[in-house]
Design a protein around this motif. Structure first.
Motif, PDB file in Angstrom:
ATOM      1  N   ASN A 124       0.772  -1.122   0.013  1.00 47.77           N
ATOM      2  CA  ASN A 124       0.138  -0.193  -0.071  1.00 47.77           C
ATOM      3  C   ASN A 124       0.981   1.301  -0.069  1.00 47.77           C
ATOM      4  O   ASN A 124       2.034   1.179   0.145  1.00 47.77           O
ATOM      5  CB  ASN A 124      -0.978   0.222   1.170  1.00 47.77           C
ATOM      6  CG  ASN A 124      -0.298  -0.211   2.416  1.00 47.77           C
ATOM      7  OD1 ASN A 124       1.088   0.242   2.608  1.00 47.77           O
ATOM      8  ND2 ASN A 124      -1.008  -0.236   3.716  1.00 47.77           N
ATOM      9  N   GLN A 125       0.181   2.386   0.042  1.00 49.34           N
ATOM     10  CA  GLN A 125       1.090   3.656  -0.057  1.00 49.34           C
ATOM     11  C   GLN A 125       2.246   3.722   1.257  1.00 49.34           C
ATOM     12  O   GLN A 125       3.207   4.108   1.034  1.00 49.34           O
ATOM     13  CB  GLN A 125       0.175   4.878   0.097  1.00 49.34           C
ATOM     14  CG  GLN A 125       0.667   6.295  -0.092  1.00 49.34           C
ATOM     15  CD  GLN A 125      -0.039   7.439  -0.982  1.00 49.34           C
ATOM     16  OE1 GLN A 125      -1.101   6.986  -1.508  1.00 49.34           O
ATOM     17  NE2 GLN A 125       0.481   8.550  -0.826  1.00 49.34           N
ATOM     18  N   GLU A 129       5.865   4.657   0.985  1.00 49.58           N
ATOM     19  CA  GLU A 129       6.467   5.801   1.639  1.00 49.58           C
ATOM     20  C   GLU A 129       7.745   5.577   2.990  1.00 49.58           C
ATOM     21  O   GLU A 129       8.439   6.190   3.247  1.00 49.58           O
ATOM     22  CB  GLU A 129       5.323   6.353   2.556  1.00 49.58           C
ATOM     23  CG  GLU A 129       4.330   7.256   1.512  1.00 49.58           C
ATOM     24  CD  GLU A 129       3.416   7.946   2.402  1.00 49.58           C
ATOM     25  OE1 GLU A 129       3.210   7.688   3.573  1.00 49.58           O
ATOM     26  OE2 GLU A 129       2.540   8.866   1.650  1.00 49.58           O
ATOM     27  N   MET A 151       5.223   4.063  -7.399  1.00 54.87           N
ATOM     28  CA  MET A 151       4.026   4.728  -7.060  1.00 54.87           C
ATOM     29  C   MET A 151       3.355   5.121  -8.025  1.00 54.87           C
ATOM     30  O   MET A 151       1.987   5.092  -7.951  1.00 54.87           O
ATOM     31  CB  MET A 151       4.601   6.001  -6.013  1.00 54.87           C
ATOM     32  CG  MET A 151       5.261   5.251  -4.526  1.00 54.87           C
ATOM     33  SD  MET A 151       5.570   6.507  -3.731  1.00 54.87           S
ATOM     34  CE  MET A 151       3.910   7.260  -2.943  1.00 54.87           C
ATOM     35  N   LYS A 154       1.572   2.467  -9.720  1.00 51.19           N
ATOM     36  CA  LYS A 154       0.333   1.797  -8.944  1.00 51.19           C
ATOM     37  C   LYS A 154      -0.924   2.861  -8.844  1.00 51.19           C
ATOM     38  O   LYS A 154      -1.966   2.680  -8.257  1.00 51.19           O
ATOM     39  CB  LYS A 154       0.649   1.638  -7.511  1.00 51.19           C
ATOM     40  CG  LYS A 154       1.816   0.687  -7.633  1.00 51.19           C
ATOM     41  CD  LYS A 154       1.369  -0.817  -7.907  1.00 51.19           C
ATOM     42  CE  LYS A 154       2.494  -1.694  -7.859  1.00 51.19           C
ATOM     43  NZ  LYS A 154       1.926  -3.405  -7.996  1.00 51.19           N
ATOM     44  N   TYR A 156      -0.806   5.865  -6.968  1.00 50.44           N
ATOM     45  CA  TYR A 156      -1.072   6.234  -5.860  1.00 50.44           C
ATOM     46  C   TYR A 156      -0.901   7.880  -5.882  1.00 50.44           C
ATOM     47  O   TYR A 156       0.114   8.475  -6.373  1.00 50.44           O
ATOM     48  CB  TYR A 156      -0.068   5.803  -4.694  1.00 50.44           C
ATOM     49  CG  TYR A 156      -0.193   4.327  -4.329  1.00 50.44           C
ATOM     50  CD1 TYR A 156      -1.505   4.117  -3.483  1.00 50.44           C
ATOM     51  CD2 TYR A 156       0.562   3.254  -4.330  1.00 50.44           C
ATOM     52  CE1 TYR A 156      -1.695   2.819  -3.015  1.00 50.44           C
ATOM     53  CE2 TYR A 156       0.438   1.978  -4.071  1.00 50.44           C
ATOM     54  CZ  TYR A 156      -0.865   1.622  -3.619  1.00 50.44           C
ATOM     55  OH  TYR A 156      -1.028   0.445  -3.016  1.00 50.44           O
ATOM     56  N   GLN A 157      -1.717   8.336  -4.974  1.00 45.75           N
ATOM     57  CA  GLN A 157      -1.721  10.059  -5.046  1.00 45.75           C
ATOM     58  C   GLN A 157      -0.369  10.457  -4.324  1.00 45.75           C
ATOM     59  O   GLN A 157       0.109  10.158  -3.402  1.00 45.75           O
ATOM     60  CB  GLN A 157      -3.016  10.830  -4.222  1.00 45.75           C
ATOM     61  CG  GLN A 157      -2.923  12.057  -4.520  1.00 45.75           C
ATOM     62  CD  GLN A 157      -4.006  12.647  -3.845  1.00 45.75           C
ATOM     63  OE1 GLN A 157      -5.031  11.797  -3.199  1.00 45.75           O
ATOM     64  NE2 GLN A 157      -4.395  13.979  -3.675  1.00 45.75           N
ATOM     65  N   ASN A 159       1.219  12.955  -2.397  1.00 48.26           N
ATOM     66  CA  ASN A 159       1.045  13.792  -1.326  1.00 48.26           C
ATOM     67  C   ASN A 159       2.089  14.585  -0.920  1.00 48.26           C
ATOM     68  O   ASN A 159       3.158  14.555  -1.391  1.00 48.26           O
ATOM     69  CB  ASN A 159       0.241  13.069  -0.166  1.00 48.26           C
ATOM     70  CG  ASN A 159       1.110  11.744   0.420  1.00 48.26           C
ATOM     71  OD1 ASN A 159       2.390  11.918   0.264  1.00 48.26           O
ATOM     72  ND2 ASN A 159       0.597  11.133   1.239  1.00 48.26           N
TER      73      ASN A 159
END
Length: 456
Positions: A124-125, A129, A151, A154, A156-157, A159
Motif C-alpha cells: 500500500n502507500q 513511503e 508509486m 500503482k 497512488y496520489q 501527497n
C-alpha cells in the motif's frame, strides 16, 4: 472480574486456566502499555497450555516489538506465525519493514517485500513511503526514483510527504535551487502547500545560508493559516545559530517557547556547542534561567545535563550521573534522549563516555540503531582514534546493517583527521558501490584528501 480500565494492564488470578480469547486480551493489553516482556511471557504460557496463538496475538506482539526496536525478535515471532500457517496482512509487514529500515537492515526489509509477493499481499502507500523515507535518508538516488516511478504506476496520489522528500532529496545533493523549483511545480499541479512542505522549503533555504528567504517563507506560511511546529522552529534556530546569528537564534528560541512549544533536546546541542565555542556561557545560563521560570522543568533538566557535559557546571561525574539526574526529574529515557546525550559526548571526542551511554542504553533494553553507531564513529573520529572508528564501521557491516551517507562521511572525516588520506578515496568508492549517492560534504572531503595526496 478482570479490570478493563483503559489505562491499566489486565491482570487475572494466578493459577486460573485462561481461554485463548482472554490470553489474546492480556497480550494486547501488555503490548499497549509497553510491557513487551510480559506479553512475550504470556505467549509462552499460552503455548505451554497447548493453545495455538491466533493472528491477533502475533499482530500485537510483532508491532510492539518493532516499536521498541527489538526487530530481530519481531522477525522470529513473524517466522513462527508463518510456520503455523497464519497469513500475514500488510499492516504487520509494514511494521517489520519499518523496524528493519530504522536499523539500516535493508536486506531484511527487501526480504519482507518478497514475503508480500509470496503471499499475494499488495503493497500500500505506506509501504512505498517507508522505503522512500529510508532511501532519501540514505542518499540512494536511483532507488528513490525507482520507488517514485512504482508509486505513479500503482496510481497512488503523490501527497505532501512525497513532495517534501523530493525537495529534501535535491537539497541534500546540493541542488537547492532545483528543490525550490519543485515548489512551483507543486502549485501548478493544484497541490496545497502544507506544513510538511513549508518545513522542507525553510530547511532548504536555511542549509544554504538563504536565511532571509527562510524567514520570508516562515512569515508566508503563517499568513496562510499554517501554524509552525517544533520542526519549523528547530530548523530556523539551527541554521541561524550555525550561520553565526546567535542573538537571532536565541530570539527565535524565546518566541518558540512563547508559542507554548516544549524545547527539543536536539536543538540544545546546537545552541550549546555553537555558543560554548564562542565562550558565551552567560547567554546560555541566562536562557537556562528563563526556561526554568517558564516552568519547563524537564527540558531545563536536559539543558542542565548537556551544559554539564560541555564542561560548564561540573555537577555530574559521567554518563550514569547524567542519566540518574534525568530520572530524578521524571524524564522517560528513550532512544532520542540517549542519542542526544551520546552526540553531546561524541562532539567533544569523549569516546569512553559515548560508549558508556550506548551500554546504558542496551541495558535499558533499547537496541542501538544506525544513528547511534554513526555517533560512535564520530566520537572516535573527533578523538583522533580512526582505527576504533573503522572497527565500528565493520561492526555495522557484520550486523547486517546498511551504512548510510552519514556513516561514510563520519568515517572519511576520521581518516582525514588522522591524515590517512589514502583511505578516503577507497571509502568514497565503497559508498558509491553500496548505492549511497555521495552528498556535497562527501565530495568536498574527497577533494580535500586528493589534494593532500598530491602534495605528499
Amino acid at each position: 472480574m478482570p479490570n478493563f480500565a483503559s489505562n491499566s494492564v489486565i491482570e487475572y488470578p494466578v493459577g486460573k486456566e485462561l481461554s485463548l480469547e482472554i490470553y489474546s486480551e492480556q497480550i494486547s493489553s501488555y503490548c499497549k502499555q509497553g510491557f513487551v516482556d510480559k506479553a512475550m511471557s504470556c505467549l509462552s504460557q499460552l503455548q505451554a497450555l497447548g493453545l495455538r496463538p491466533n493472528f491477533f496475538c502475533y499482530s500485537c506482539l510483532i508491532q510492539a516489538l518493532c516499536n521498541v526496536g527489538r526487530t530481530l525478535e519481531a522477525d522470529m515471532v513473524f517466522q513462527e506465525m508463518i510456520f503455523l500457517g497464519l497469513r500475514p496482512k500488510v499492516g504487520i509487514l509494514n511494521a517489520l519493514v519499518r523496524g528493519f529500515l530504522r536499523k539500516g537492515m535493508l536486506e531484511l526489509g527487501i526480504r519482507t517485500l518478497r514475503v508480500m509477493d509470496e503471499f499475494g499481499v499488495h503493497k500500500n502507500q505506506e509501504t512505498f513511503e517507508i522505503f522512500l523515507d529510508y532511501y532519501v535518508g540514505a542518499g540512494r538516488l536511483d532507488d528513490t526514483w525507482q520507488i517514485i516511478c512504482e508509486m505513479k504506476k500503482k496510481g497512488y496520489q503523490l501527497n505532501s510527504f512525497f513532495y517534501s522528500r523530493v525537495i529534501e532529496l535535491y537539497r541534500d545533493n546540493g541542488m537547492w535551487k532545483k528543490a525550490i523549483e519543485i515548489v512551483g511545480e507543486i502549485g501548478e499541479m493544484g497541490v496545497t502547500l502544507d506544513r510538511r512542505i513549508y518545513n522542507s522549503i525553510i530547511n532548504t533555504f536555511g542549509k544554504y545560508g538563504e536565511l532571509e528567504q527562510a524567514l520570508d517563507v516562515f512569515t508566508k506560511m503563517q499568513r496562510e493559516g499554517i501554524v509552525p511546529d517544533i520542526m519549523t522552529w528547530n530548523s530556523l534556530i539551527k541554521w541561524h545559530c550555525k550561520a553565526g546569528y546567535h542573538m537571532k537564534a536565541l530570539d527565535l528560541f524565546t518566541k518558540m517557547q512563547d508559542q507554548g512549544f516544549y524545547p527539543d533536546p536536539k536543538i540544545f546541542i546546537v545552541m550549546i556547542s555553537q555558543l560554548g565555542e564562542l565562550g558565551k556561557w552567560d547567554l546560555l545560563k541566562e536562557n537556562f534561567e528563563k526556561m526554568r521560570n517558564r516552568g519547563h522543568k524537564k527540558s531545563g533538566a536536559i539543558y542542565a545535563v548537556l551544559l554539564d557535559i560541555y564542561g560548564q557546571y561540573g555537577m555530574f561525574q559521567g554518563p550514569q550521573d547524567c542519566i540518574s539526574a534525568l530520572r530524578v526529574e521524571g524524564i522517560q529515557l528513550s532512544a532520542n534522549i540517549f542519542s542526544v546525550l551520546s552526540n553531546a559526548y561524541a562532539q567533544q571526542g569523549l569516546c569512553e563516555e559515548t560508549v558508556k551511554v550506548l551500554q546504558i542504553m542496551e541495558a535499558e533494553g533499547i537496541e542501538p540503531n544506525l544513528i547511534m553507531l554513526n555517533v560512535l564513529i564520530n566520537a572516535f573520529g573527533n578523538a583522533g582514534r580512526h582505527l576504533e572508528a573503522f572497527s565500528v564501521y565493520h561492526h555495522i557491516i557484520e550486523s547486517g546493517i546498511n551504512p548510510d551517507v552519514v556513516t561514510y562521511t563520519s568515517l572519511m572525516k576520521a581518516f582525514i583527521r588522522a591524515k590517512k588520506f589514502s583511505q578516503v578515496p577507497e571509502l568514497y568508492q565503497q559508498m558509491e558501490s553500496s548505492g549511497c549517492t555521495p552528498d556535497r560534504k562527501a565530495r568536498e572531503m574527497l577533494q580535500t584528501a586528493l589534494m593532500a595526496l598530491e602534495q605528499m
